[in-house]
Design an enzyme around this catalytic site. Structure first.
Site, PDB file in Angstrom:
ATOM      1  N   LYS A   1       0.842  -1.199   0.000  1.00 13.72           N
ATOM      2  CA  LYS A   1       0.000   0.000   0.000  1.00 13.72           C
ATOM      3  C   LYS A   1       0.877   1.250   0.000  1.00 13.72           C
ATOM      4  O   LYS A   1       1.908   1.300   0.689  1.00 13.72           O
ATOM      5  CB  LYS A   1      -0.918  -0.021   1.223  1.00 13.72           C
ATOM      6  CG  LYS A   1      -1.966   1.090   1.250  1.00 13.72           C
ATOM      7  CD  LYS A   1      -2.874   0.934   2.456  1.00 13.72           C
ATOM      8  CE  LYS A   1      -3.910   2.047   2.534  1.00 13.72           C
ATOM      9  NZ  LYS A   1      -4.785   1.899   3.718  1.00 13.72           N
TER      10      LYS A   1
ATOM     11  N   SER B   1      -9.599   2.054   2.985  1.00  8.48           N
ATOM     12  CA  SER B   1      -8.732   2.773   2.064  1.00  8.48           C
ATOM     13  C   SER B   1      -7.767   1.872   1.299  1.00  8.48           C
ATOM     14  O   SER B   1      -7.131   2.318   0.346  1.00  8.48           O
ATOM     15  CB  SER B   1      -7.930   3.821   2.858  1.00  8.48           C
ATOM     16  OG  SER B   1      -7.101   3.201   3.844  1.00  8.48           O
TER      17      SER B   1
ATOM     18  N   SER C   1      -9.937  -0.398   7.200  1.00  8.52           N
ATOM     19  CA  SER C   1      -9.409  -0.209   5.851  1.00  8.52           C
ATOM     20  C   SER C   1      -8.715  -1.415   5.244  1.00  8.52           C
ATOM     21  O   SER C   1      -8.329  -1.375   4.078  1.00  8.52           O
ATOM     22  CB  SER C   1      -8.455   0.992   5.824  1.00  8.52           C
ATOM     23  OG  SER C   1      -9.160   2.190   5.983  1.00  8.52           O
TER      24      SER C   1
END
Length: 479
Positions: free
Chosen positions: A70, A145, A169
């Protein structure tokens, strides 16, 4: 390389037996990403540098395995943007602790995944570089996210990806994309080198199709880190020693998690999963978490307050984007931040600054902190008698792109079931168990602090019994 038919263990076996070389695996993965990324927008950067050809022995279980990371986790090989214009050209001079450990184990940083800017969002539509698409249906969001990481795993671009989880997330996008995602206990994994959003809740997690793959990666990156004074010195178990047996396991199902706001199709799949666990010998009872109903309000006060403090460092001076339309020092601050931050980040900075201001601190932040303690006490009370809390990961399946982006309150409520575990710092995971209206449904498993092994054991039972992995998404899987 068809990752839908593979696990880390099976790919490792091919590498160790010389049926496949590390370079071939790396190149096949890059080709897969290049083929699918124009459609999904799951990666912001791909590491196309050739990897040195190395031999893999039977003990190096992660050696040569490509890993997606990420884009709020610092890496020296690739830029780290947090999907924000303000960091669009930021190159870190050091590696995060989690990536340092995984690279030392032989994994390869294959690329950085798209996300909501600074991890603020529930749909991966808040990226400065465009939204991520859900591989099951390109008209749907992948969740957020960590939507890029979840979509990359779901579409078979990689076997596993790192995400971060502040209010759900990792788990919510795992649910929306039909993959396994785990957020460990707060402190189990170092936050050194992770761009801070809400320091009291941020935690690095793992997404993979198979439970065993996440267990192997988590045990490798977990452990105490002297760089992070919130990391725990608790010994890290061998999470890979999974015992898929729930006989005698006491499971609590909170009334609040199965209420009217949960879509009927989601509730049906969750109930099916509970029935499977009961058939395997688990004891299932209904309990109450009376203060869970306040979790969203508490979370957005505390998280926004911490975000307003953490994001002060992006001032247009030390690093990151700097506006050219400036006449004086104040202009540098104001214009750089106004032009560099997206709407959702600005919204949370303003909300947090308001909640921390002199006239409102006691009414908002202090009160939220007190209710957070009540939520923690609710969990402690349940875990005196139960081993695991089970319920839906999200109240609905993935929603349409653009359908909620203009209504932040509706968007915030999407995390209502995942936020309580973050407020209490507890380990939690989402396990795919079925489909509702053609989209994946995840079941959330919450354990007491440092009870990740119970989650892995139970999740493996669900993976075995539901046979969800026979399903394939529209993009990548060609179902």
């Amino acid at each position: 390389m068809n990752y839908f038919d593979e696990t880390i263990a099976s790919v490792h076996q091919k590498l160790a037996n010389r049926q496949l070389s590390v370079a071939e695996l790396n190149q096949a993965t890059i080709q897969r990403i290049q083929q699918l990324n124009p459609t999904l927008n799951s990666f912001l950067a791909v590491n196309d540098q050739p990897v040195p050809e190395t031999s893999v022995d039977s003990e190096q279980l992660l050696a040569g395995i490509p890993l997606a990371i990420k884009d709020n986790i610092l890496t020296k090989q690739l830029k780290t943007t947090a999907a924000s214009k303000i960091l669009s050209n930021f190159q870190s001079v050091y590696e995060s602790t989690v990536t340092t450990k995984l690279l030392a184990a032989g994994m390869h940083n294959i690329g950085k995944t798209n996300m909501d800017e600074f991890a603020m969002g529930s749909s991966s539509e808040n990226s400065a570089f465009g939204p991520v698409k859900n591989p099951w249906n390109l008209q749907k969001v992948p969740g957020g996210s960590s939507g890029g990481s979840a979509a990359a795993v779901a579409a078979g671009e990689v076997l596993a990806a790192l995400g971060t989880d502040t209010g759900g997330s990792v788990r919510q996008p795992a649910s929306f994309n039909g993959v396994f995602g785990i957020k460990p206990t707060y402190g189990r994994v170092s936050r050194w080198g992770v761009i801070a959003f809400c320091s009291s809740m941020d935690q690095v997690g793992v997404l993979s199709r198979h439970v065993a793959d996440s267990a192997l990666i988590l045990q490798t990156m977990a452990g105490y880190d002297p760089h992070d004074n919130t990391s725990s010195s608790q010994p890290v178990p061998n999470f890979s020693a999974i015992n898929a047996d729930v006989r005698g396991l006491k499971i609590a199902v909170p009334d609040e998690f199965m209420g009217d706001g949960v879509a009927p199709g989601v509730r049906q799949q969750v109930q099916h999963a509970l029935d499977l666990l009961a058939a395997q010998g688990a004891q299932i009872d209904t309990v109450q978490l009376p203060h869970a109903q306040y979790a969203v309000q508490v979370y957005y006060i505390i998280a926004s307050s911490e975000a307003s403090s953490n994001l002060q460092r992006y001032d247009g001076i030390r690093y990151g984007y700097r506006s050219t339309e400036v006449q004086n020092l104040e202009d540098v601050y104001v214009h750089s931040r106004s032009e560099g931050f997206g709407d959702e980040v600005k919204r949370r900075i303003m909300l947090g600054t308001f909640a921390l201001s002199a006239g409102y601190y006691d009414a908002y932040f202090n009160k939220a902190a007190q209710v957070r303690t009540l939520i923690n006490q609710d969990f402690e009370k349940v875990f005196q008698n139960y081993d695991l809390i089970v319920g839906p990961t999200a109240p609905t399946t993935a929603f349409d792109l653009g359908s909620r982006i203009d209504d932040p309150v509706v968007m915030y409520m999407n995390d209502i079931l995942t936020i309580p575990a973050n407020l209490a710092g507890l380990p939690a995971a989402s396990v795919p168990v079925g489909l509702a209206d053609g989209m994946p449904v995840g079941v959330q498993l919450i354990a007491p602090a440092f009870g990740e092994q119970t989650i892995f054991n139970t999740a493996q039972v669900l993976e075995n019994e539901t046979n969800f992995l026979a399903q394939r998404p529209q993009i990548g899987g060609q179902n």
